[in-house]
Design a protein around this motif. Structure first.
Motif, PDB file in Angstrom:
ATOM      1  N   GLY A  41       0.912  -1.293  -0.267  1.00  0.00           N
ATOM      2  CA  GLY A  41      -0.022   0.021  -0.093  1.00  0.00           C
ATOM      3  C   GLY A  41       0.832   1.266   0.143  1.00  0.00           C
ATOM      4  O   GLY A  41       0.257   2.529   0.244  1.00  0.00           O
ATOM      5  N   LYS A  42       2.037   1.017  -0.312  1.00  0.00           N
ATOM      6  CA  LYS A  42       3.083   2.394  -0.104  1.00  0.00           C
ATOM      7  C   LYS A  42       3.791   2.741  -1.407  1.00  0.00           C
ATOM      8  O   LYS A  42       3.143   2.081  -2.404  1.00  0.00           O
ATOM      9  CB  LYS A  42       4.305   1.948   0.700  1.00  0.00           C
ATOM     10  CG  LYS A  42       3.712   1.725   2.431  1.00  0.00           C
ATOM     11  CD  LYS A  42       2.971   2.954   3.029  1.00  0.00           C
ATOM     12  CE  LYS A  42       2.732   2.532   4.344  1.00  0.00           C
ATOM     13  NZ  LYS A  42       1.817   3.566   4.880  1.00  0.00           N
TER      14      LYS A  42
ATOM     15  N   LYS B   7       0.089  13.817  -1.316  1.00  0.00           N
ATOM     16  CA  LYS B   7      -1.045  13.912  -0.328  1.00  0.00           C
ATOM     17  C   LYS B   7      -2.443  14.138  -1.128  1.00  0.00           C
ATOM     18  O   LYS B   7      -2.426  14.464  -2.248  1.00  0.00           O
ATOM     19  CB  LYS B   7      -1.035  15.033   0.615  1.00  0.00           C
ATOM     20  CG  LYS B   7      -1.097  16.448   0.110  1.00  0.00           C
ATOM     21  CD  LYS B   7      -0.925  17.512   1.367  1.00  0.00           C
ATOM     22  CE  LYS B   7      -1.020  18.933   0.972  1.00  0.00           C
ATOM     23  NZ  LYS B   7      -0.731  19.920   2.021  1.00  0.00           N
ATOM     24  N   SER B   9      -2.748  10.586   1.536  1.00  0.00           N
ATOM     25  CA  SER B   9      -2.071   9.297   1.292  1.00  0.00           C
ATOM     26  C   SER B   9      -3.033   8.288   1.199  1.00  0.00           C
ATOM     27  O   SER B   9      -2.640   7.246   0.511  1.00  0.00           O
ATOM     28  CB  SER B   9      -1.281   8.972   2.732  1.00  0.00           C
ATOM     29  OG  SER B   9      -2.341   9.089   3.898  1.00  0.00           O
ATOM     30  N   ARG B  10      -4.272   8.824   1.497  1.00  0.00           N
ATOM     31  CA  ARG B  10      -5.350   7.492   1.144  1.00  0.00           C
ATOM     32  C   ARG B  10      -6.604   8.363   1.346  1.00  0.00           C
ATOM     33  O   ARG B  10      -6.737   9.290   1.840  1.00  0.00           O
ATOM     34  CB  ARG B  10      -5.270   6.483   2.137  1.00  0.00           C
ATOM     35  CG  ARG B  10      -5.354   6.900   3.542  1.00  0.00           C
ATOM     36  CD  ARG B  10      -5.610   5.542   4.579  1.00  0.00           C
ATOM     37  NE  ARG B  10      -4.441   4.752   4.194  1.00  0.00           N
ATOM     38  CZ  ARG B  10      -4.785   3.384   4.245  1.00  0.00           C
ATOM     39  NH1 ARG B  10      -5.744   2.622   4.494  1.00  0.00           N
ATOM     40  NH2 ARG B  10      -3.657   2.346   4.163  1.00  0.00           N
ATOM     41  N   ASP B  11      -7.499   7.692   0.732  1.00  0.00           N
ATOM     42  CA  ASP B  11      -9.064   8.286   0.607  1.00  0.00           C
ATOM     43  C   ASP B  11      -9.933   7.616   0.215  1.00  0.00           C
ATOM     44  O   ASP B  11      -9.693   6.499  -0.425  1.00  0.00           O
ATOM     45  CB  ASP B  11      -9.084   9.857  -0.215  1.00  0.00           C
ATOM     46  CG  ASP B  11     -10.245  10.662   0.168  1.00  0.00           C
ATOM     47  OD1 ASP B  11     -10.007  11.931  -0.060  1.00  0.00           O
ATOM     48  OD2 ASP B  11     -11.304  10.270   1.122  1.00  0.00           O
ATOM     49  N   SER B  88     -10.420   2.534  -8.125  1.00  0.00           N
ATOM     50  CA  SER B  88      -9.809   2.201  -7.041  1.00  0.00           C
ATOM     51  C   SER B  88      -8.070   1.568  -7.162  1.00  0.00           C
ATOM     52  O   SER B  88      -8.252   0.658  -7.818  1.00  0.00           O
ATOM     53  CB  SER B  88     -10.589   1.053  -6.167  1.00  0.00           C
ATOM     54  OG  SER B  88     -11.593   1.686  -5.898  1.00  0.00           O
ATOM     55  N   ILE B  90      -3.797   2.706  -6.549  1.00  0.00           N
ATOM     56  CA  ILE B  90      -2.601   3.787  -5.912  1.00  0.00           C
ATOM     57  C   ILE B  90      -2.116   4.393  -6.844  1.00  0.00           C
ATOM     58  O   ILE B  90      -1.875   4.119  -7.856  1.00  0.00           O
ATOM     59  CB  ILE B  90      -1.500   2.752  -5.148  1.00  0.00           C
ATOM     60  CG1 ILE B  90      -1.864   1.818  -3.820  1.00  0.00           C
ATOM     61  CG2 ILE B  90      -0.519   3.629  -4.632  1.00  0.00           C
ATOM     62  CD1 ILE B  90      -1.021   0.866  -3.389  1.00  0.00           C
ATOM     63  N   THR B 109      -0.877   7.570  -3.074  1.00  0.00           N
ATOM     64  CA  THR B 109      -2.366   7.930  -2.609  1.00  0.00           C
ATOM     65  C   THR B 109      -3.075   6.466  -2.934  1.00  0.00           C
ATOM     66  O   THR B 109      -3.354   6.299  -4.081  1.00  0.00           O
ATOM     67  CB  THR B 109      -2.878   9.116  -3.268  1.00  0.00           C
ATOM     68  OG1 THR B 109      -2.305  10.212  -3.031  1.00  0.00           O
ATOM     69  CG2 THR B 109      -4.532   9.328  -2.853  1.00  0.00           C
ATOM     70  N   ARG B 110      -3.624   6.219  -1.913  1.00  0.00           N
ATOM     71  CA  ARG B 110      -4.347   4.913  -1.978  1.00  0.00           C
ATOM     72  C   ARG B 110      -5.901   5.388  -1.955  1.00  0.00           C
ATOM     73  O   ARG B 110      -6.507   5.666  -1.106  1.00  0.00           O
ATOM     74  CB  ARG B 110      -3.915   3.782  -0.876  1.00  0.00           C
ATOM     75  CG  ARG B 110      -4.819   2.492  -0.822  1.00  0.00           C
ATOM     76  CD  ARG B 110      -4.325   1.522  -0.034  1.00  0.00           C
ATOM     77  NE  ARG B 110      -4.655   0.113  -0.189  1.00  0.00           N
ATOM     78  CZ  ARG B 110      -4.106  -0.677   0.325  1.00  0.00           C
ATOM     79  NH1 ARG B 110      -3.353  -0.665   1.489  1.00  0.00           N
ATOM     80  NH2 ARG B 110      -4.377  -1.904   0.102  1.00  0.00           N
ATOM     81  N   LEU B 111      -6.478   5.130  -3.165  1.00  0.00           N
ATOM     82  CA  LEU B 111      -7.943   5.555  -3.286  1.00  0.00           C
ATOM     83  C   LEU B 111      -8.903   4.430  -3.419  1.00  0.00           C
ATOM     84  O   LEU B 111      -8.716   3.503  -4.184  1.00  0.00           O
ATOM     85  CB  LEU B 111      -7.987   6.241  -4.852  1.00  0.00           C
ATOM     86  CG  LEU B 111      -9.539   6.952  -5.221  1.00  0.00           C
ATOM     87  CD1 LEU B 111     -10.081   7.476  -4.334  1.00  0.00           C
ATOM     88  CD2 LEU B 111      -9.308   7.322  -6.601  1.00  0.00           C
ATOM     89  N   THR B 112      -9.827   4.402  -2.725  1.00  0.00           N
ATOM     90  CA  THR B 112     -10.921   3.400  -2.712  1.00  0.00           C
ATOM     91  C   THR B 112     -11.895   3.957  -2.968  1.00  0.00           C
ATOM     92  O   THR B 112     -12.686   5.070  -2.340  1.00  0.00           O
ATOM     93  CB  THR B 112     -11.309   2.708  -1.200  1.00  0.00           C
ATOM     94  OG1 THR B 112     -10.051   2.163  -1.094  1.00  0.00           O
ATOM     95  CG2 THR B 112     -12.196   1.544  -1.357  1.00  0.00           C
TER      96      THR B 112
END
Lengths: 111, 114
Positions: A41-42, B7, B9-11, B88, B90, B109-112
């Motif tokens: 996940g990085k 940024k 980092s995730r959403d 979805s 990264i 950025t990890r997008l779901t």
């Protein structure tokens, strides 16, 4: 069209073992080749960069070789540790400047 | 080598909405790149962004879906528009090689999309 292949797709080894990850590419007209590490996940962390004129690069326990004529690179990890567990990606940079990635090798080092 | 701050980092986003991802570099760079990494897959280049010109998109990616801004030599944004669950992934930004260090990447950025 450049294609990059990494073998194996996944690898599990006991701690302390030496191991080799393989990367092959179809078009030998590359500018350079780079190995990356990616934790789940990085983003990507650059490990080693080998220019097309070089045969190998070393950093600590890591050694990467390049045989451009045969379209192959290897990443050698000595004395593996659980902290080495990650996905390892190789990528070639073509003369046009684009980076083409392999599918990665998922490494698991068991304590 | 350049340091990239990316940024968010995730959403987690609702389908049909848009998300803008930012990348800030600590030095001036000519080219910035945006990649997508779908689950279990490797990285695919979306587009290349040069300051002062339109981004160049790879086959399969269009500006209406992934508009990119590059207002100066240290900053770029990627917007994922009208999102669906298939978006979805990264998303990562990168900058052109810095001397002996090769390509440097942001933290992703990890997008779901739900």
């Amino acid at each position: 069209k450049q294609e990059v292949t990494q073998i194996p797709a996944a690898l599990s080894v006991p701690e302390g073992e030496n191991l080799v990850l393989n990367c092959s590419f179809t078009d030998s007209a590359i500018y350079n080749l780079q190995w990356f590490r990616q934790d789940p996940g990085k983003g990507l962390t650059s490990l080693l960069l080998i220019q097309s004129s070089q045969r190998e690069q070393t950093s600590g326990r890591l050694n990467a070789s390049l045989d451009k004529s045969s379209g192959r690179s290897t990443l050698y990890i000595a004395a593996s540790q659980p902290g080495d567990s990650a996905t390892y990606l190789c990528a070639v940079r073509n003369q046009g400047g684009k980076l083409i990635f392999g599918q990665g090798t998922e490494l698991s080092v068991k304590p | 080598s350049a340091v990239i701050s990316q940024k968010p980092s995730r959403d987690i986003c609702q389908r049909g909405t848009s998300l803008t991802i930012q990348c800030q570099v600590d030095s001036q760079v000519t080219m910035m790149f945006w990649y997508r990494q779908q689950p279990g897959q490797s990285l695919t280049l979306i587009a290349t962004a040069n300051q002062g010109s339109e981004a160049t998109y790879e086959s399969g990616f269009v500006i209406d879906k992934f508009p990119i801004s590059r207002p100066n030599l240290t900053f770029s944004t990627l917007t994922v528009s009208n999102m669906s669950p298939e978006d979805s992934s990264i998303y990562l930004c990168s900058v052109d090689p810095q001397g002996p260090y090769g390509y440097t990447f942001g933290s992703g950025t990890r997008l779901t999309v739900v």
